[in-house]
Write a protein that holds these residues in place. Structure first.
Motif, PDB file in Angstrom:
ATOM      1  N   ARG A 214     -28.282  -6.584  62.067  1.00 20.16           N
ATOM      2  CA  ARG A 214     -28.929  -7.877  61.911  1.00 20.16           C
ATOM      3  C   ARG A 214     -28.067  -8.721  60.992  1.00 20.16           C
ATOM      4  O   ARG A 214     -27.576  -8.232  59.969  1.00 20.16           O
ATOM      5  CB  ARG A 214     -30.337  -7.731  61.334  1.00 20.16           C
TER       6      ARG A 214
ATOM      7  N   TYR B 105     -27.286 -11.999  58.495  1.00 19.68           N
ATOM      8  CA  TYR B 105     -27.918 -12.765  57.431  1.00 19.68           C
ATOM      9  C   TYR B 105     -26.905 -13.760  56.859  1.00 19.68           C
ATOM     10  O   TYR B 105     -25.691 -13.621  57.057  1.00 19.68           O
ATOM     11  CB  TYR B 105     -28.380 -11.852  56.294  1.00 19.68           C
TER      12      TYR B 105
ATOM     13  N   ARG C 272     -35.766  -1.705  66.333  1.00 17.29           N
ATOM     14  CA  ARG C 272     -35.445  -3.028  66.879  1.00 17.29           C
ATOM     15  C   ARG C 272     -36.421  -4.093  66.389  1.00 17.29           C
ATOM     16  O   ARG C 272     -36.177  -5.281  66.581  1.00 17.29           O
ATOM     17  CB  ARG C 272     -35.412  -2.970  68.406  1.00 17.29           C
TER      18      ARG C 272
ATOM     19  N   PRO D 189     -37.655  -6.376  63.622  1.00 16.13           N
ATOM     20  CA  PRO D 189     -36.983  -6.830  62.392  1.00 16.13           C
ATOM     21  C   PRO D 189     -37.626  -6.312  61.112  1.00 16.13           C
ATOM     22  O   PRO D 189     -36.921  -5.970  60.158  1.00 16.13           O
ATOM     23  CB  PRO D 189     -37.070  -8.353  62.490  1.00 16.13           C
TER      24      PRO D 189
ATOM     25  N   GLU E 284     -35.596  -3.887  58.564  1.00 16.81           N
ATOM     26  CA  GLU E 284     -35.293  -4.252  57.189  1.00 16.81           C
ATOM     27  C   GLU E 284     -35.887  -3.242  56.200  1.00 16.81           C
ATOM     28  O   GLU E 284     -35.239  -2.892  55.204  1.00 16.81           O
ATOM     29  CB  GLU E 284     -35.811  -5.654  56.891  1.00 16.81           C
TER      30      GLU E 284
ATOM     31  N   PRO F  54     -32.249 -14.382  57.310  1.00 21.28           N
ATOM     32  CA  PRO F  54     -31.860 -13.795  58.600  1.00 21.28           C
ATOM     33  C   PRO F  54     -31.336 -14.864  59.561  1.00 21.28           C
ATOM     34  O   PRO F  54     -31.875 -15.973  59.641  1.00 21.28           O
ATOM     35  CB  PRO F  54     -33.161 -13.187  59.119  1.00 21.28           C
TER      36      PRO F  54
ATOM     37  N   SER G 160     -30.370 -13.666  62.885  1.00 12.70           N
ATOM     38  CA  SER G 160     -30.487 -13.096  64.228  1.00 12.70           C
ATOM     39  C   SER G 160     -31.633 -12.110  64.282  1.00 12.70           C
ATOM     40  O   SER G 160     -32.186 -11.713  63.247  1.00 12.70           O
ATOM     41  CB  SER G 160     -29.187 -12.375  64.617  1.00 12.70           C
ATOM     42  N   ASP G 161     -31.986 -11.736  65.492  1.00  9.05           N
ATOM     43  CA  ASP G 161     -32.850 -10.581  65.676  1.00  9.05           C
ATOM     44  C   ASP G 161     -32.026  -9.323  65.447  1.00  9.05           C
ATOM     45  O   ASP G 161     -30.842  -9.391  65.098  1.00  9.05           O
ATOM     46  CB  ASP G 161     -33.438 -10.587  67.093  1.00  9.05           C
ATOM     47  N   VAL G 162     -32.617  -8.173  65.677  1.00 13.49           N
ATOM     48  CA  VAL G 162     -31.868  -6.916  65.591  1.00 13.49           C
ATOM     49  C   VAL G 162     -31.088  -6.755  66.894  1.00 13.49           C
ATOM     50  O   VAL G 162     -31.660  -6.811  67.988  1.00 13.49           O
ATOM     51  CB  VAL G 162     -32.811  -5.720  65.371  1.00 13.49           C
TER      52      VAL G 162
END
Length: 479
Positions: free
Chosen positions: A216, A218, A269, A271, A275, A294, A296-298
């Motif tokens: 992910r 950041y 998957r 988020p 995390e 963040p 993006s997504d995972v």
């Protein structure tokens, strides 16, 4: 002067085309994607444009495009020596340098070779944009974007000789060249093209890895130019690992890697689950605690393998006039980050030898011998490293204890010792940056003695204990 046809416009293809042109050859580059690399053909890139190019472009043929990349010292050396304008452009676009010995509060006294122990921290799009801009500006290169190569044009000079490639076929017709470079990546069509041309099949060696990667992206808070000085290295446990990859323009990626059989893999998957799991490892916790946002997504990728395919078999080259670079000759699981370095080495080899009868059997055999001597040791190193991870994580995913591997305690101790001992860190860095093989660097008597003393001072040392226990991990995965 040789006319070179480069099939594939990824990093390996762009670098080969650019280097070949600057060594005096003419080049035609073929890339099926109609979009040239980089966010803006005029080169007017800013942070937002890079983000759009990186996150907003779907590239199914390049599944690793949005995964984190780190350019090792070997890649940096080639860029600085052969393509200094490309390297300067990367820095202008936000790439950052980090010296491995900066881990210590006080830099140890310099030794020859220390200048090469530098990681270039940047997303893949930064290198692609810099290379793409240089290719577009190079007068000796004609780029055909959106023109996919459909096969090879080949002849057989005599009975028993391998076919000789004289060009490529596209939808618009045939293009002739004295040397064709396969740079289509791990999903290229080279093996099918060789079969259609009547070639013997090359000996392809594959080692499947059981690892899955989830990352992910950041961005650091406004006003903060960098994250924590330490830790930013990989932390590995018995069944999962974590790494932080600082990149360009205040971005960084947190990556978790687990076994493909791990029952918690799908949950990661999410988020929130990702995390929470990442924070159980010191590197991710340190970087996430600074208030990163963040981006993006995972992003998950798996089904990775290590593959070697040098277009030869036990009788020698299966084709002449065609050589592979980058992932077309060897692609390695990204654990060690070797791919770009090996691709740039191959691109330089092609550019500096393309004038030497490129359609001859001798040229093909010479390239194969070079690849085996130069690239193959690092492929083998990756295979061994992945096999150890596959064994440990595969058993750990089911809550078991990994069976003993060859000297696991001593190997793990070397990496731990390096965090406090500059001499051991230098040896580790020389291997990491492909400056010295493990067999040579780690056999140094001083390095061995320091690791032995480190272990003697810690008789209860147990390796691979970073991160949570299995019960905690599964609790996090189930919410």
């Amino acid at each position: 002067m040789t006319h070179v046809l480069v099939v594939g416009g990824g990093i390996g293809g762009l670098a080969t085309a650019l280097l070949a042109a600057r060594y005096g050859h003419t080049v035609e580059l073929f890339e099926g994607d109609p979009r040239a690399p980089g966010a803006d053909p005029a080169g007017a890139l800013d942070r937002e444009a890079l983000d759009r190019a990186f996150f907003g472009r779907h590239r199914p043929a390049v599944p690793q495009a949005t995964q984190p990349h780190a350019l090792l010292g070997a890649a940096r050396t080639v860029l600085r020596a052969e393509l200094p304008d490309v390297y300067a452009r990367m820095l202008e676009l936000g790439a950052r340098e980090r010296h491995d010995l900066d881990w210590f509060d006080e830099r140890p006294p310099a030794r020859p070779g220390d200048e090469d122990l530098v990681t270039v921290q940047a997303r893949r799009i930064v290198l692609e944009s810099a290379l793409g801009a240089a290719v577009r500006a190079e007068p000796g290169i004609t780029a055909h974007h959106g023109e996919r190569v459909r096969g090879l044009v080949a002849v057989r000079d005599r009975a028993g000789a391998p076919p000789r490639v004289t060009g490529v076929r596209t939808a618009s017709g045939s293009r002739e060249g004295e040397l064709t470079v396969a740079a289509g990546g791990r999903r290229g069509d080279v093996e099918r093209w060789l079969a259609d041309a009547g070639c013997r099949p090359p000996l392809v060696e594959r080692h499947r890895t059981g690892l899955a990667y989830l990352c992910r992206w950041y961005r650091l808070p406004e006003g903060l130019s960098d994250g924590p000085r330490r830790p930013w290295a990989v932390a590995g446990g018995r069944f999962a690992g974590c790494a932080v990859f600082p990149a360009d323009n205040g971005t960084f990626a947190v990556t978790l890697f687990v076994h493909t059989t791990d029952p918690t893999r799908a949950a990661l998957r999410d988020p929130a689950v990702f995390e929470a799991a990442a924070r159980t490892f010191p590197p991710a916790a340190a970087w996430l605690d600074i208030g990163a946002r963040p981006l993006s997504d995972v992003i998950a990728t798996a089904a990775l393998d290590n593959r070697w395919s040098a277009l030869a078999d036990g009788h020698g080259p299966v084709v002449t006039g065609l050589v592979p670079v980058g992932d077309a000759i060897t692609h390695t699981n990204p654990t060690l980050g070797q791919g770009v370095s090996l691709a740039l080495w191959a691109a330089r080899r092609v550019a500096t030898t393309a004038h030497e009868e490129p359609r001859s059997v001798g040229f093909a055999a010479g390239y194969q011998a070079w690849a085996r001597a130069t690239l193959r040791p690092w492929f083998d190193f990756q295979v061994v490293a992945d096999a150890a991870l596959d064994q440990r994580f595969g058993i750990g995913a089911l809550g078991g204890t990994a069976a003993p591997a060859a000297a696991p305690r001593e190997t793990a101790a070397l990496f731990e010792c390096a965090l406090t001992d500059p001499v051991v860190m230098r040896a580790r860095a020389r291997v990491r940056h492909l400056a010295e093989t493990p067999a040579r660097a780690y056999a140094d008597p001083d390095v061995k003695a320091r690791v032995a003393r480190w272990l003697a001072d810690r008789p209860d040392y147990v390796p691979n204990t970073a991160g949570p226990d299995r019960a905690t991990w599964e609790k996090l995965a189930t919410g």
